[in-house]
Scaffold this active site. Structure first.
Site, PDB file in Angstrom:
ATOM      1  N   GLY A  50       6.705   6.100  -2.871  1.00 12.32           N
ATOM      2  CA  GLY A  50       6.461   7.480  -3.284  1.00 12.32           C
ATOM      3  C   GLY A  50       5.824   7.520  -4.662  1.00 12.32           C
ATOM      4  O   GLY A  50       6.247   8.285  -5.524  1.00 12.32           O
ATOM      5  N   HIS A  51       4.822   6.672  -4.866  1.00  8.26           N
ATOM      6  CA  HIS A  51       4.117   6.617  -6.138  1.00  8.26           C
ATOM      7  C   HIS A  51       2.766   5.929  -5.938  1.00  8.26           C
ATOM      8  O   HIS A  51       2.472   5.418  -4.869  1.00  8.26           O
ATOM      9  CB  HIS A  51       4.935   5.874  -7.202  1.00  8.26           C
ATOM     10  CG  HIS A  51       5.312   4.484  -6.805  1.00  8.26           C
ATOM     11  ND1 HIS A  51       6.554   4.187  -6.304  1.00  8.26           N
ATOM     12  CD2 HIS A  51       4.628   3.324  -6.811  1.00  8.26           C
ATOM     13  CE1 HIS A  51       6.616   2.888  -6.039  1.00  8.26           C
ATOM     14  NE2 HIS A  51       5.449   2.344  -6.326  1.00  8.26           N
ATOM     15  N   ALA A  52       1.980   5.962  -6.995  1.00  8.99           N
ATOM     16  CA  ALA A  52       0.705   5.235  -7.038  1.00  8.99           C
ATOM     17  C   ALA A  52       0.669   4.477  -8.355  1.00  8.99           C
ATOM     18  O   ALA A  52       1.458   4.740  -9.261  1.00  8.99           O
ATOM     19  CB  ALA A  52      -0.471   6.210  -6.950  1.00  8.99           C
TER      20      ALA A  52
END
Length: 134
Positions: A50-52
């Site tokens: 749930g991130h980049a």
């Protein structure tokens, strides 16, 4: 260089005593490894990621079991199902990613070209889309 996410087939050495696979830079990986970590014991229904990353790129392998890696490029979403230890997913920088649908006793191995740096993470999807589309 505009690399896209893609599956990388790894060498598979077959042996009646047990098979062996591996990856090396630059033969299979497009980057040198600076960090290695693994995800395991994920409870049913949980999602990881749930991130980049602004700069970091990764390579993800299902060493055991299976899971899905869902990547978003700011406009489109793509799902990669990982369930064999002889291939993995290359994830370039600036792709939003989450991992889901972990099978019982799954083990995800992730290697990265950067040491951990909290400032490299983009943790809000709206901020990610803004940065990606600037």
């Amino acid at each position: 260089m505009d690399l896209k996410p893609h599956i990388i087939q790894l060498p598979k050495i077959l042996d009646k005593r047990g098979n062996l696979s591996f990856f090396e830079h630059p033969r299979q990986l497009p980057f040198s490894i600076a960090r290695t970590y693994w995800i395991y014991d994920v409870p049913g229904g949980e999602t990881r990621g749930g991130h980049a990353f602004k700069e970091q790129q990764e390579f993800i392998v299902a060493l055991s079991g299976s899971f899905d890696v869902v990547l978003h490029d700011g406009e489109n979403e793509q799902v990669f199902s990982l369930n064999r230890s002889y291939y993995g997913l290359y994830v370039p920088q600036m792709y939003w990613r989450r991992m889901e649908n972990f099978s019982t006793n799954s083990l995800a191995l992730i290697v990265s070209d950067k040491a951990y740096d909290a400032s490299d993470y983009i943790r809000e999807f709206e901020e990610y889309k803004r940065l990606k589309n600037d």
